[in-house]
Design a protein around this motif. Structure first.
Motif, PDB file in Angstrom:
ATOM      1  N   PHE A  53       0.836  -1.202   0.000  1.00 48.70           N
ATOM      2  CA  PHE A  53       0.000   0.000   0.000  1.00 48.70           C
ATOM      3  C   PHE A  53       0.872   1.255   0.000  1.00 48.70           C
ATOM      4  CE2 PHE A  53      -2.833   3.252   1.598  1.00 48.70           C
ATOM      5  CZ  PHE A  53      -4.060   2.930   1.044  1.00 48.70           C
ATOM      6  N   ILE A  54       1.911   1.255   0.806  1.00 49.04           N
ATOM      7  CA  ILE A  54       2.837   2.389   0.870  1.00 49.04           C
ATOM      8  C   ILE A  54       3.473   2.623  -0.497  1.00 49.04           C
ATOM      9  CG2 ILE A  54       5.085   3.130   1.798  1.00 49.04           C
ATOM     10  CD1 ILE A  54       4.200   1.802   4.474  1.00 49.04           C
ATOM     11  N   LYS A  55       3.913   1.564  -1.127  1.00 47.53           N
ATOM     12  CA  LYS A  55       4.552   1.670  -2.444  1.00 47.53           C
ATOM     13  C   LYS A  55       3.556   2.142  -3.507  1.00 47.53           C
ATOM     14  CE  LYS A  55       7.379  -0.911  -5.678  1.00 47.53           C
ATOM     15  NZ  LYS A  55       8.004  -2.192  -5.990  1.00 47.53           N
ATOM     16  N   LYS A  56       2.369   1.536  -3.507  1.00 48.57           N
ATOM     17  CA  LYS A  56       1.339   1.882  -4.496  1.00 48.57           C
ATOM     18  C   LYS A  56       0.990   3.369  -4.457  1.00 48.57           C
ATOM     19  CE  LYS A  56      -3.481   0.961  -5.665  1.00 48.57           C
ATOM     20  NZ  LYS A  56      -4.697   0.250  -5.289  1.00 48.57           N
ATOM     21  N   HIS A  57       0.965   3.954  -3.264  1.00 46.20           N
ATOM     22  CA  HIS A  57       0.562   5.351  -3.110  1.00 46.20           C
ATOM     23  C   HIS A  57       1.745   6.293  -2.873  1.00 46.20           C
ATOM     24  CE1 HIS A  57      -3.697   4.407  -3.177  1.00 46.20           C
ATOM     25  NE2 HIS A  57      -3.417   3.355  -2.424  1.00 46.20           N
ATOM     26  N   SER A  58       2.959   5.814  -3.108  1.00 41.57           N
ATOM     27  CA  SER A  58       4.185   6.622  -2.963  1.00 41.57           C
ATOM     28  C   SER A  58       4.241   7.354  -1.619  1.00 41.57           C
ATOM     29  CB  SER A  58       4.301   7.626  -4.107  1.00 41.57           C
ATOM     30  OG  SER A  58       4.278   6.968  -5.351  1.00 41.57           O
ATOM     31  N   LEU A  59       3.921   6.652  -0.550  1.00 35.55           N
ATOM     32  CA  LEU A  59       3.864   7.282   0.759  1.00 35.55           C
ATOM     33  C   LEU A  59       5.227   7.421   1.421  1.00 35.55           C
ATOM     34  CD1 LEU A  59       0.583   5.664   2.109  1.00 35.55           C
ATOM     35  CD2 LEU A  59       0.908   7.955   1.139  1.00 35.55           C
ATOM     36  N   ASN A  60       6.236   6.752   0.897  1.00 34.01           N
ATOM     37  CA  ASN A  60       7.584   6.908   1.457  1.00 34.01           C
ATOM     38  C   ASN A  60       8.090   8.336   1.304  1.00 34.01           C
ATOM     39  OD1 ASN A  60       8.129   4.356   2.549  1.00 34.01           O
ATOM     40  ND2 ASN A  60       8.584   3.535   0.515  1.00 34.01           N
ATOM     41  N   ASP A  61       7.542   9.070   0.343  1.00 34.41           N
ATOM     42  CA  ASP A  61       7.971  10.446   0.089  1.00 34.41           C
ATOM     43  C   ASP A  61       7.268  11.460   0.998  1.00 34.41           C
ATOM     44  OD1 ASP A  61       9.549   9.409  -1.949  1.00 34.41           O
ATOM     45  OD2 ASP A  61       8.012   9.750  -3.481  1.00 34.41           O
TER      46      ASP A  61
ATOM     47  N   PRO B 160      -9.701  15.055  -3.945  1.00 33.40           N
ATOM     48  CA  PRO B 160      -9.215  13.883  -4.671  1.00 33.40           C
ATOM     49  C   PRO B 160      -7.843  13.379  -4.213  1.00 33.40           C
ATOM     50  CG  PRO B 160     -10.016  15.566  -6.187  1.00 33.40           C
ATOM     51  CD  PRO B 160     -10.009  16.180  -4.822  1.00 33.40           C
ATOM     52  N   GLN B 161      -7.075  14.218  -3.534  1.00 31.74           N
ATOM     53  CA  GLN B 161      -5.753  13.795  -3.074  1.00 31.74           C
ATOM     54  C   GLN B 161      -5.815  12.901  -1.838  1.00 31.74           C
ATOM     55  OE1 GLN B 161      -7.187  16.845  -2.823  1.00 31.74           O
ATOM     56  NE2 GLN B 161      -5.863  18.291  -1.751  1.00 31.74           N
ATOM     57  N   LEU B 162      -6.978  12.803  -1.192  1.00 26.36           N
ATOM     58  CA  LEU B 162      -7.130  11.900  -0.056  1.00 26.36           C
ATOM     59  C   LEU B 162      -6.954  10.455  -0.525  1.00 26.36           C
ATOM     60  CD1 LEU B 162     -10.284  13.429   1.677  1.00 26.36           C
ATOM     61  CD2 LEU B 162      -7.973  13.365   2.614  1.00 26.36           C
ATOM     62  N   ILE B 163      -6.459   9.629   0.357  1.00 27.09           N
ATOM     63  CA  ILE B 163      -6.241   8.223   0.028  1.00 27.09           C
ATOM     64  C   ILE B 163      -7.151   7.368   0.892  1.00 27.09           C
ATOM     65  CG2 ILE B 163      -4.553   6.338  -0.016  1.00 27.09           C
ATOM     66  CD1 ILE B 163      -2.384   8.594  -0.247  1.00 27.09           C
ATOM     67  N   SER B 164      -8.083   6.698   0.259  1.00 23.82           N
ATOM     68  CA  SER B 164      -8.962   5.786   0.990  1.00 23.82           C
ATOM     69  C   SER B 164      -8.239   4.455   1.173  1.00 23.82           C
ATOM     70  CB  SER B 164     -10.262   5.559   0.226  1.00 23.82           C
ATOM     71  OG  SER B 164     -11.015   4.529   0.857  1.00 23.82           O
ATOM     72  N   THR B 165      -8.317   3.918   2.366  1.00 22.42           N
ATOM     73  CA  THR B 165      -7.728   2.601   2.626  1.00 22.42           C
ATOM     74  C   THR B 165      -8.739   1.495   2.362  1.00 22.42           C
ATOM     75  OG1 THR B 165      -8.313   2.710   4.973  1.00 22.42           O
ATOM     76  CG2 THR B 165      -6.111   3.508   4.336  1.00 22.42           C
ATOM     77  N   GLY B 166      -9.922   1.866   1.914  1.00 26.52           N
ATOM     78  CA  GLY B 166     -10.958   0.885   1.616  1.00 26.52           C
ATOM     79  C   GLY B 166     -11.932   0.742   2.780  1.00 26.52           C
ATOM     80  N   THR B 167     -13.112   0.245   2.462  1.00 23.07           N
ATOM     81  CA  THR B 167     -14.143   0.108   3.498  1.00 23.07           C
ATOM     82  C   THR B 167     -14.598  -1.338   3.668  1.00 23.07           C
ATOM     83  OG1 THR B 167     -15.859   0.594   1.866  1.00 23.07           O
ATOM     84  CG2 THR B 167     -15.015   2.456   3.160  1.00 23.07           C
ATOM     85  N   ASP B 168     -13.886  -2.252   3.051  1.00 25.56           N
ATOM     86  CA  ASP B 168     -14.277  -3.663   3.130  1.00 25.56           C
ATOM     87  C   ASP B 168     -13.092  -4.533   3.552  1.00 25.56           C
ATOM     88  OD1 ASP B 168     -16.231  -5.599   2.986  1.00 25.56           O
ATOM     89  OD2 ASP B 168     -15.781  -6.104   0.903  1.00 25.56           O
ATOM     90  N   ASN B 169     -12.227  -3.972   4.387  1.00 22.74           N
ATOM     91  CA  ASN B 169     -11.043  -4.711   4.831  1.00 22.74           C
ATOM     92  C   ASN B 169     -11.389  -5.669   5.962  1.00 22.74           C
ATOM     93  OD1 ASN B 169      -9.128  -3.327   3.160  1.00 22.74           O
ATOM     94  ND2 ASN B 169      -9.334  -1.569   4.515  1.00 22.74           N
TER      95      ASN B 169
END
Length: 184
Positions: free
Chosen positions: A10-18, A79-88
């Motif tokens: 998830f971190i990689k997919k959303h480039s959160l390391n930056d 739109p810049q918000l990142i949803s972590t999903g609602t069906d985890n």
């Protein structure tokens, strides 16, 4: 092992390391407790301010199926918000909750999970007791000054109610302090 892979993917997919600052917002509290969730206009005001004044900030939204509409409304507006999903499932929810440095939540499962994950937590209290929650030096407790606070009612007809009495400024100050940015 699987949860760590989920988190890293998830971190990689959303480039959160930056990202310099990672904030998680748990937007709901399930259907049982109407007043364990903060007001939507408060979230909107908070997000608008934070995106306008905190460079390097990423905000992740958390919630379950009952919060899908709230998350959809917020991501449509920002739109810049990142949803972590609602069906985890629970383990995935916990893995993703381990991403942000700071988490905003009502008195919900997310509060307890974020605390166990050793996050800085900003908890908004209304109908339940802030005295009964051990803070472990990590929880900033926000609650209004009201005579009826800690009523344990699942709904309320008071206007304004306890969660409406929590100002955006109160939450903003706590967020900025948790990130070491000072007060607005």
């Amino acid at each position: 092992e699987e949860e760590l892979k989920t988190k890293e993917s998830f971190i990689k997919k959303h480039s959160l390391n930056d990202a310099k600052y990672l904030l998680g917002i748990n937007v709901g509290a399930s259907g049982r407790w109407q007043l364990k969730q903060w007001r939507m206009d408060g979230f909107v005001e908070l997000i608008k301010y934070l995106y306008g004044s905190v460079p390097g900030l990423e905000i992740l939204l958390y919630g379950g199926r009952e919060e899908a509409e709230r998350i959809s409304e917020l991501t449509a507006q920002f739109p810049q918000l990142i949803s972590t999903g609602t069906d985890n499932d629970l383990r995935t929810f916990f893995a993703l909750l381990d991403i942000p440095q700071v988490v905003i939540s009502g008195d919900t499962m997310a509060l307890h999970a974020a605390t166990a994950l050793k996050k800085r937590v900003i908890c908004l209290f209304g109908p339940t007791s802030y005295h009964e929650i051990e803070d472990y030096g990590r929880i900033t407790k926000i609650y209004p000054q009201m005579d009826c606070l800690v009523c344990y009612k699942p709904s309320c007809d008071f206007k304004p109610n306890c969660m409406e009495m929590i100002s955006t400024q109160m939450v903003l100050d706590a967020v900025l302090s948790a990130f070491g940015l000072g007060l607005a």
